[in-house]
Design a protein around this motif. Structure first.
Motif, PDB file in Angstrom:
ATOM      1  N   LYS A 168      -6.081   6.096   0.053  1.00 26.35           N
ATOM      2  CA  LYS A 168      -7.060   5.525   0.985  1.00 26.35           C
ATOM      3  C   LYS A 168      -8.475   5.646   0.437  1.00 26.35           C
ATOM      4  N   ASN A 177      -8.773  -3.431  -0.132  1.00 25.87           N
ATOM      5  CA  ASN A 177      -8.007  -3.012   1.043  1.00 25.87           C
ATOM      6  C   ASN A 177      -6.632  -3.672   0.996  1.00 25.87           C
ATOM      7  N   TYR A 178      -5.669  -2.967   0.423  1.00 28.12           N
ATOM      8  CA  TYR A 178      -4.302  -3.471   0.316  1.00 28.12           C
ATOM      9  C   TYR A 178      -3.389  -2.700   1.257  1.00 28.12           C
ATOM     10  N   THR A 179      -2.568  -3.410   1.985  1.00 31.62           N
ATOM     11  CA  THR A 179      -1.572  -2.764   2.844  1.00 31.62           C
ATOM     12  C   THR A 179      -0.212  -2.705   2.150  1.00 31.62           C
ATOM     13  N   ARG A 180       0.008  -3.630   1.216  1.00 29.96           N
ATOM     14  CA  ARG A 180       1.277  -3.648   0.475  1.00 29.96           C
ATOM     15  C   ARG A 180       1.109  -2.936  -0.861  1.00 29.96           C
ATOM     16  N   ARG A 324      -4.433  -9.741  -1.524  1.00 32.81           N
ATOM     17  CA  ARG A 324      -3.244  -9.228  -0.850  1.00 32.81           C
ATOM     18  C   ARG A 324      -2.092 -10.224  -0.820  1.00 32.81           C
TER      19      ARG A 324
END
Length: 350
Positions: A168, A177-180, A324
């Motif tokens: 983070k 800002n990557y969620t995967r 992303r």
């Protein structure tokens, strides 16, 4: 030859390197690195740095110059901030620069002069320990903001040879800002690894550190080593010459002055700069046509700059999305984003 010296050293405080910043573009990060290389960190009297306008033009990768474009750049530079955390969970925002001066010297040569704010001086001057240094050429060959920041984040720990950092926090420092995980690994960790190995004086490997539920990576352990296999180092003068060839920047830039807002509004090149010059002139004109129908928050320098900053904000959001997910037709996607914002304003979307 450029007035900026060929061999330059950046000395940067650890605390400054660890702060979240609003410097987002490759050009802004390069400019800040070059600024740090131009000052003497042990003499606050060097806080004012002057660039020949032609050098600034190349650093920012501008083509034909105009006053409106420079004002937009000045506005962005003057809004550059870092956020100092407080023990109670609060923070203090600090602007890095207080003035941005475009003028001519006694010989009629145009220049850009920037001056740090008083509040930022402790972050840039008079530090005796807890800092690191690197040769400027390392930042000049890197092509993406995340690559420049990854280099600095790891260069700070080169003498230790190892750094463990929360995923983070790393994303925050890199401005992504990557969620995967798979996309973060491919587009940032592996991409930066290759870029640093090819073009800088360090390289790294990494492995999973602490894990969470389902084996989720919570921290990453980086192993940092000296790199002797990079391509020939690039002096700042060579970078300027190379940038001149790529952008078509004139050695003695001529400023295109705008007399009216209408003339500014018709400058496709000006608005194209908000989109990193990614789209064609016809595509930019189509985007501006939509923006012209919208009611935007007022800007202190007029409606033209309000439109420019709206496009810049939307393009920044667009770039974050594209990191992303795969976007096949980038212009069509961005056009739809702008159109959607207009429709929301009109109440045509829920």
């Amino acid at each position: 030859m450029s007035e900026i010296f060929e061999t330059a050293i950046v000395e940067k405080r650890n605390v400054l390197n660890e702060l979240r910043t609003t410097l987002h573009t490759t050009q802004e990060l390069r400019l800040f690195s070059i600024y740090l290389s131009k000052i003497n960190p042990y003499d606050k009297n060097t806080r004012i740095v002057r660039f020949p306008l032609s050098d600034f033009q190349r650093i920012m990768n501008f083509g034909k110059l105009n006053i409106a474009q420079l004002k937009a750049s000045a506005s962005s530079v003057l809004k550059s901030q870092v956020f100092l955390p407080k023990e109670n969970g609060g923070f203090k925002g600090v602007n890095l620069f207080e003035t941005f001066d475009v003028d001519q010297d006694g010989s009629g040569n145009w220049y850009v002069e920037i001056n740090a704010t008083n509040a930022a001086l402790p972050l840039m001057f008079d530090f005796k320990d807890r800092y690191f240094k690197y040769e400027l050429w390392n930042a000049l060959r890197l092509k993406a903001p995340s690559q420049i920041r990854m280099y600095e984040i790891l260069k700070q720990y080169e003498t230790i040879g190892k750094r463990e950092i929360e995923v983070k926090k790393l994303q925050e420092l890199l401005g992504v800002n990557y969620t995967r995980w798979d996309r973060f690994k491919a587009k940032v960790l592996d991409s930066c690894q290759q870029a640093l190995k090819e073009t800088t004086d360090i390289y790294y490997t990494y492995e999973r550190g602490k894990t969470g539920t389902g084996g989720k990576w919570l921290t990453i352990i980086f192993y940092i080593s000296k790199n002797n296999d990079y391509v020939d180092q690039l002096s700042l003068f060579e970078f300027m010459e190379q940038s001149e060839e790529q952008s078509g920047a004139a050695k003695e830039p001529q400023l295109e002055l705008f007399d009216t807002e209408t003339e500014q509004n018709e400058s496709t090149a000006f608005f194209s700069g908000a989109c990193d010059d990614e789209f064609t002139a016809t595509e930019i004109e189509s985007l501006v046509t939509i923006v012209n129908t919208m009611e935007l928050p007022p800007h202190e320098m007029g409606s033209v700059f309000a439109k420019y900053h709206f496009l810049l904000e939307q393009y920044t959001r667009f770039k974050a999305i594209s990191e992303r997910t795969t976007i096949k037709n980038r212009y069509s996607y961005f056009y739809t984003m702008i159109q959607s914002e207009r429709d929301k304003q009109r109440g045509e979307q829920p």
